[in-house]
Write a protein that holds these residues in place. Structure first.
Motif, PDB file in Angstrom:
ATOM      1  N   GLU A   2       0.821  -1.193   0.102  1.00  0.00           N
ATOM      2  CA  GLU A   2      -0.042   0.087  -0.105  1.00  0.00           C
ATOM      3  C   GLU A   2       0.760   1.324   0.008  1.00  0.00           C
ATOM      4  N   HIS A   3       0.310   2.429  -0.580  1.00  0.00           N
ATOM      5  CA  HIS A   3       0.912   3.770  -0.537  1.00  0.00           C
ATOM      6  C   HIS A   3       1.011   4.117   0.873  1.00  0.00           C
ATOM      7  N   ARG A   4       2.112   4.885   1.034  1.00  0.00           N
ATOM      8  CA  ARG A   4       2.079   5.609   2.380  1.00  0.00           C
ATOM      9  C   ARG A   4       2.722   7.236   2.332  1.00  0.00           C
ATOM     10  N   ILE A   5       1.973   8.030   3.194  1.00  0.00           N
ATOM     11  CA  ILE A   5       2.418   9.432   2.835  1.00  0.00           C
ATOM     12  C   ILE A   5       3.860   9.605   3.283  1.00  0.00           C
ATOM     13  N   ILE A   6       4.764  10.162   2.381  1.00  0.00           N
ATOM     14  CA  ILE A   6       5.724  10.647   2.674  1.00  0.00           C
ATOM     15  C   ILE A   6       5.957  12.123   2.877  1.00  0.00           C
ATOM     16  N   GLY A   7       6.457  12.439   4.221  1.00  0.00           N
ATOM     17  CA  GLY A   7       6.354  13.794   4.936  1.00  0.00           C
ATOM     18  C   GLY A   7       7.559  14.575   4.631  1.00  0.00           C
ATOM     19  N   PRO A   8       7.548  15.732   5.088  1.00  0.00           N
ATOM     20  CA  PRO A   8       8.784  16.702   4.685  1.00  0.00           C
ATOM     21  C   PRO A   8      10.053  15.880   5.030  1.00  0.00           C
ATOM     22  N   GLY A   9      11.202  16.376   4.495  1.00  0.00           N
ATOM     23  CA  GLY A   9      12.319  15.978   4.795  1.00  0.00           C
ATOM     24  C   GLY A   9      13.351  15.974   3.548  1.00  0.00           C
ATOM     25  N   PRO A  10      14.708  15.605   3.705  1.00  0.00           N
ATOM     26  CA  PRO A  10      15.438  15.599   2.380  1.00  0.00           C
ATOM     27  C   PRO A  10      15.024  14.413   1.475  1.00  0.00           C
ATOM     28  N   TYR A  11      15.500  14.819   0.155  1.00  0.00           N
ATOM     29  CA  TYR A  11      15.414  13.572  -0.780  1.00  0.00           C
ATOM     30  C   TYR A  11      13.987  13.271  -1.127  1.00  0.00           C
ATOM     31  N   ARG A  12      12.861  14.061  -0.646  1.00  0.00           N
ATOM     32  CA  ARG A  12      11.463  13.669  -0.819  1.00  0.00           C
ATOM     33  C   ARG A  12      11.119  13.237  -2.154  1.00  0.00           C
ATOM     34  N   ALA A  13      11.683  13.924  -3.266  1.00  0.00           N
ATOM     35  CA  ALA A  13      11.377  13.598  -4.483  1.00  0.00           C
ATOM     36  C   ALA A  13      11.841  12.324  -4.959  1.00  0.00           C
ATOM     37  N   LYS A  15      12.461   9.762  -2.718  1.00  0.00           N
ATOM     38  CA  LYS A  15      11.802   8.744  -2.169  1.00  0.00           C
ATOM     39  C   LYS A  15      10.217   8.611  -2.799  1.00  0.00           C
ATOM     40  N   LEU A  16       9.555   9.483  -3.378  1.00  0.00           N
ATOM     41  CA  LEU A  16       8.446   9.234  -4.238  1.00  0.00           C
ATOM     42  C   LEU A  16       8.569   8.891  -5.295  1.00  0.00           C
ATOM     43  N   TRP A  17       9.511   8.874  -6.256  1.00  0.00           N
ATOM     44  CA  TRP A  17      10.060   8.143  -7.525  1.00  0.00           C
ATOM     45  C   TRP A  17      10.104   6.586  -7.147  1.00  0.00           C
ATOM     46  N   ASN A  18      10.937   6.306  -5.890  1.00  0.00           N
ATOM     47  CA  ASN A  18      11.212   5.027  -5.780  1.00  0.00           C
ATOM     48  C   ASN A  18      10.048   4.256  -5.470  1.00  0.00           C
ATOM     49  N   GLU A  19       9.238   5.017  -4.306  1.00  0.00           N
ATOM     50  CA  GLU A  19       7.820   4.269  -3.933  1.00  0.00           C
ATOM     51  C   GLU A  19       6.885   3.925  -5.246  1.00  0.00           C
ATOM     52  N   THR A  20       6.646   4.998  -6.040  1.00  0.00           N
ATOM     53  CA  THR A  20       6.073   4.954  -7.540  1.00  0.00           C
ATOM     54  C   THR A  20       6.281   3.733  -8.127  1.00  0.00           C
ATOM     55  N   ILE A  21       7.623   3.633  -8.332  1.00  0.00           N
ATOM     56  CA  ILE A  21       8.197   2.484  -9.177  1.00  0.00           C
ATOM     57  C   ILE A  21       7.859   1.210  -8.558  1.00  0.00           C
ATOM     58  N   GLU A  22       8.083   0.829  -6.984  1.00  0.00           N
ATOM     59  CA  GLU A  22       7.858  -0.198  -6.472  1.00  0.00           C
ATOM     60  C   GLU A  22       6.374  -0.588  -6.567  1.00  0.00           C
ATOM     61  N   LEU A  23       5.431   0.343  -6.260  1.00  0.00           N
ATOM     62  CA  LEU A  23       3.993   0.305  -6.408  1.00  0.00           C
ATOM     63  C   LEU A  23       3.618  -0.344  -7.904  1.00  0.00           C
ATOM     64  N   PHE A  24       4.206   0.279  -8.793  1.00  0.00           N
ATOM     65  CA  PHE A  24       3.837   0.079 -10.180  1.00  0.00           C
ATOM     66  C   PHE A  24       4.478  -1.305 -10.483  1.00  0.00           C
ATOM     67  N   ARG A  25       5.433  -1.773 -10.209  1.00  0.00           N
ATOM     68  CA  ARG A  25       6.120  -3.108 -10.452  1.00  0.00           C
ATOM     69  C   ARG A  25       5.270  -4.390  -9.744  1.00  0.00           C
TER      70      ARG A  25
END
Length: 529
Positions: A2-13, A15-25
């Motif tokens: 399941e997707h999770r909310i990624i809060g503020p912090g370094p390298y957020r973009a 983290k979102l890129w990697n999580e989207t790829i993992e969900l897609f695959r």
């Protein structure tokens, strides 16, 4: 998964890129397809990928329902370019992705973006200007009084008001604040407040504090019009007159006829295209490349609307004044166009709000590498800006008041008591250490009670004071510090020992007291017969 909310912090973009790829695959349905009389296992068509990924992004709280199908296609093009997917023949990189029946599959391993190596953690707090940092050619009189270790006598001088005496004192003026001092205070407190809101140990991984210009912050706060729009001192950095006229025309439609501009069929579309072309050819996005990570990090706070608005307010203060002015004018125009029902459609097949977001999102926010989720993140940010532009594009009053109070405090005069800098030696700087609660309570009692008890003993044993003055001071001390007084004199008898009573002389006997006591009048026999 399941997707999770990624809060503020370094390298957020990232983290979102990697999580989207993992969900897609992990979740993308794979099945058998036929193409050119040949069957292929575990693959999907381009249209199936667009449908599934578009639905995923719209229901993901990190992106939201504003994601369009066109943006999903752009993201899949980046997936193909970075070998997240490949066509059925194993080709990728140079191939173009289109929304059609072409077959694609996942490679055996999908490369995820590595996170940049973090620098060793430094417990560094944004440094405020310290008065201990003496400028060159500074005399002793201009240095503020430092804390000192006080004995009973110096404590008596400092707190003599409590016992009814005020010693002579003089005023010591602070060191004169220079323009550089004020600028450093604005920069330090602004970045410190942003770091606190983002709940980060350091801002180094979100933005480079060395590149933050304190003059920009001060200019964006004070050099504004009545409407809150930044006023530029360098008029060469203003918007071209023809662009500003076009923006006013669309923002004030249909009253633009008062400007005596030519009107024809499709006039409003040409005006809009003029504005879009100008902003689309900017050398750098309005939010600048160096602040990209900071704004993307703030996007993780959108679930907490008030905090997100304050964080955006601070980030927008860091912009160059010309960028902030262009952003203010553009966002206000976009918001007015979306609310104006009189203006004709500017694009067939797209709503006004969607058109505004798609047209101007990339000129407002994008990364320098252009391989991240730029379109999705920019659309999310621009949508939030349009909905809250009146609050975001003004200076945060709480921060402004705190900084102004800080500057005023540093410029305030200080009272200096005689002997304060000669009665004791200055303590050497020391580092803080954590202590136990029991030790804290003991120090709290000893640090305040012992000097008071010593002062009380000095008053008691002072032979220069008359009995009347001593009683007066003790009475005032008892009123100010009853607990210390009660501990020294628990009973009236102990208090009486301080003032021993002298033996009283016996009263002298009066002469009339030796005489026969007065006898009451006695009734006598009547002489009447």
């Amino acid at each position: 998964m399941e997707h999770r909310i990624i809060g503020p912090g370094p390298y957020r973009a990232t983290k979102l890129w990697n999580e989207t790829i993992e969900l897609f695959r992990a979740k993308m349905p794979l099945r058998k397809h036929r193409s050119h009389f040949k069957s292929y296992e575990h693959c999907f068509t381009a249209t199936e990928a667009v449908n599934w990924l578009h639905n995923l992004l719209r229901h993901n709280q990190n992106f939201g329902p504003e994601v369009t199908r066109k943006q999903t296609v752009q993201l899949l093009k980046k997936f193909l370019k970075n070998h997240v997917i490949e066509d059925i023949k194993g080709r990728w990189g140079q191939e173009d992705f289109e929304d059609n029946r072409h077959l694609y599959r996942f490679p055996p391993s999908s490369p995820l973006k590595p996170y940049p190596k973090r620098s060793p953690y430094k417990a560094s707090v944004v440094k405020f200007p310290d008065w201990a940092d003496q400028p060159p050619d500074t005399t002793q009189e201009n240095i503020p009084v430092r804390p000192i270790v006080m004995n009973s006598e110096s404590w008596y001088k400092r707190h003599s008001i409590a016992i009814g005496e005020v010693p002579a004192c003089r005023l010591v003026y602070r060191r004169q604040l220079t323009e550089a001092n004020v600028e450093e205070i604005w920069k330090s407190m602004t970045l410190s407040h942003l770091q606190k809101i983002l709940e980060l140990d350091s801002l180094d991984e979100v933005l480079d504090p060395k590149l933050v210009n304190s003059k920009f912050i001060i200019h964006n706060v004070y050099s504004v019009s009545k409407q809150g729009v930044v006023i530029l001192t360098d008029k060469s950095k203003e918007l071209p007159h023809w662009v500003l006229s076009a923006m006013k025309c669309l923002a004030n439609w249909p009253s633009c006829s008062d400007l005596k501009q030519p009107m024809y069929s499709g006039f409003e579309k040409d005006v809009f295209k003029t504005i879009a072309d100008y902003y689309g050819h900017l050398k750098e996005p309005l939010l600048t490349f160096q602040l990209f990570d900071a704004f993307v990090s703030v996007l993780g706070l959108l679930q907490k609307e008030k905090i997100a608005i304050e964080a955006f307010q601070i980030c927008c203060l860091l912009l160059p004044p010309e960028n902030r002015r262009k952003l203010q004018l553009l966002i206000r125009m976009m918001a007015k166009i979306c609310l104006n029902k009189e203006i004709p459609p500017l694009c067939d097949g797209l709503g006004m709000r969607t058109l505004m977001v798609q047209t101007f999102s990339r000129c407002i926010l994008c990364s320098k590498d252009e391989v991240d989720l730029d379109e999705l993140l920019a659309a999310r940010l621009v949508t939030f800006l349009m909905d809250n532009h009146q609050e975001i594009l003004q200076a945060p009053s709480s921060l402004q008041n705190a900084i102004e109070e800080r500057v005023a405090h540093l410029r305030r005069v200080q009272i200096k008591y005689p002997g304060a800098d000669t009665d004791a030696t200055l303590s050497a700087p020391s580092f803080c250490r954590q202590i136990s609660p029991e030790e804290f309570e003991y120090q709290k009692v000893c640090g305040s009670q012992e000097p008071l008890a010593t002062l009380l003993e000095e008053i008691i044993t002072d032979n220069k004071l008359s009995v009347k003055d001593k009683k007066k001071k003790l009475k005032q001390f008892q009123k100010s510090y009853p607990e210390v007084y009660q501990e020294r004199f628990p009973t009236p008898e102990s208090e009486a020992l301080v003032f021993p009573e002298k033996s009283k002389p016996k009263p002298q006997l009066l002469m009339w007291a030796l005489k026969k006591p007065f006898q009451p009048f006695q009734r006598t026999r009547s002489f009447r017969m």
